[in-house]
Design an enzyme around this catalytic site. Structure first.
Site, PDB file in Angstrom:
ATOM      1  N   HIS A  37       0.992  -1.117   0.386  1.00 52.23           N
ATOM      2  CA  HIS A  37      -0.402   0.196   0.254  1.00 52.23           C
ATOM      3  C   HIS A  37       0.788   1.391   0.275  1.00 52.23           C
ATOM      4  O   HIS A  37       0.449   1.998  -0.650  1.00 52.23           O
ATOM      5  CB  HIS A  37      -0.654  -0.067   1.331  1.00 52.23           C
ATOM      6  N   ASP A  45      -4.442  -5.210  -8.285  1.00 51.31           N
ATOM      7  CA  ASP A  45      -4.650  -4.601  -7.483  1.00 51.31           C
ATOM      8  C   ASP A  45      -4.414  -3.564  -7.432  1.00 51.31           C
ATOM      9  O   ASP A  45      -3.905  -2.865  -8.103  1.00 51.31           O
ATOM     10  CB  ASP A  45      -3.400  -4.858  -6.011  1.00 51.31           C
TER      11      ASP A  45
END
Length: 307
Positions: free
Chosen positions: A174, A242
């Site tokens: 992230h 993702d």
């Protein structure tokens, strides 16, 4: 029938004309919602219905619902155990997924971006803590199979993630790009959940990682070798990246450039979490990208055959 090869989200949580107008303009294959979109069961059902009215019956509505620390349904008061709490118990994994799937389906969702097929142990600070079924490939494979089966019994499609495995990473994708060492042989165990279950999974989500086993030149979500490897394992469903807005890749290029690169590499769908204005700008740029147009044609053809 038109569906762009993207999975996107909404700015707000209120159903209505503004949301429908945006969705018709964007024409995504799928929409992902988050805890911030879920205010009550009734409001959630209305929002999901709004999405379907805008996009038609073929639209896919997804939630990240693993249980434990990644549990969007907690916003509505539901509680489910995380993977680590199940301690490799496949029967409990299947039962939990069946119950989650029933709730998801009742609210209007038909896709769950779960289960996590990564092998442990999860290093601190990677964002994987509590989300893994274990470090034994047979146990992880069996739990993932049970989870997928439980969802399917409830009418919800699952998604194995994060291919080709984030086990062994030292940072959270992230925020940064994990560099994952080990040649092809060293990473074989991490492929086992996909080798055994890929043919049954409707979706597989590709990770953002720099893999020595893939040559270490590009993040795996943008690397053609990732999708060739997945296909070689017998996967016949749709691959979805993702979130392309994650720190692991967001600084490499603009959003439309990242999406075009992923689709060119072999992804079926580019997922990003962005505001609606940026999404429409990205789509305007993507209309000039050959990979986007070619992937859209393939996607629409497959959807027409399914219908």
């Amino acid at each position: 029938m038109t569906a762009n090869p993207i999975w996107i989200t909404l700015d707000g949580f209120e159903p209505g004309a503004a949301a429908e107008r945006f969705l018709r303009d964007a024409a995504p294959y799928g929409v992902i919602l988050f805890a911030r979109h879920l205010k009550s069961p009734e409001q959630t059902r209305e929002l999901c219905l709004c999405v379907r009215e805008a996009l038609g019956g073929s639209a896919r509505l997804a939630l990240d619902q693993e249980g434990g620390r990644v549990s969007r349904l907690a916003a509505l008061g539901f509680s489910f155990p995380g993977a680590s709490e199940l301690q490799g118990d496949c029967e409990k994994a299947g039962a939990s997924a069946r119950e989650m799937g029933g709730v998801l389906r009742s609210l209007g969702f038909d896709v769950d971006f779960a289960p996590v097929a990564d092998l442990g142990p999860a290093a601190p600070g990677t964002g994987l803590e509590g989300r893994l079924y274990g470090d034994d490939p047979e146990t992880v494979s069996a739990c993932c199979a049970a989870f997928l089966g439980g969802l399917a019994e409830s009418g919800v499609e699952g998604c194995l993630k994060h291919f080709p495995g984030l086990g062994g990473s030292a940072v959270d994708s992230h925020s940064a790009l994990p560099e994952i060492p080990g040649g092809g042989t060293a990473r074989e165990a991490h492929l086992e959940p996909y080798r055994r279950r890929a043919g049954r999974a409707p979706y597989v989500m590709t990770a953002h990682g720099l893999y020595e086993s893939l040559g270490g030149a590009l993040p795996s979500s943008l690397e053609p070798g990732t999708y060739a490897l997945l296909s070689g394992l017998g996967f016949g469903g749709l691959s979805v990246t993702d979130d392309l807005g994650m720190g692991a890749v967001s600084g490499r290029a603009s959003l439309p450039e990242l999406a075009a690169s992923a689709l060119q590499a072999g992804a079926s769908l580019a997922l990003w979490v962005s505001n609606q204005e940026e999404t429409l700008r990205a789509l305007d740029a993507l209309e000039k990208a050959p990979a986007f147009l070619a992937t859209r044609a393939l996607l629409v053809d497959s959807m027409r055959k399914e219908a």
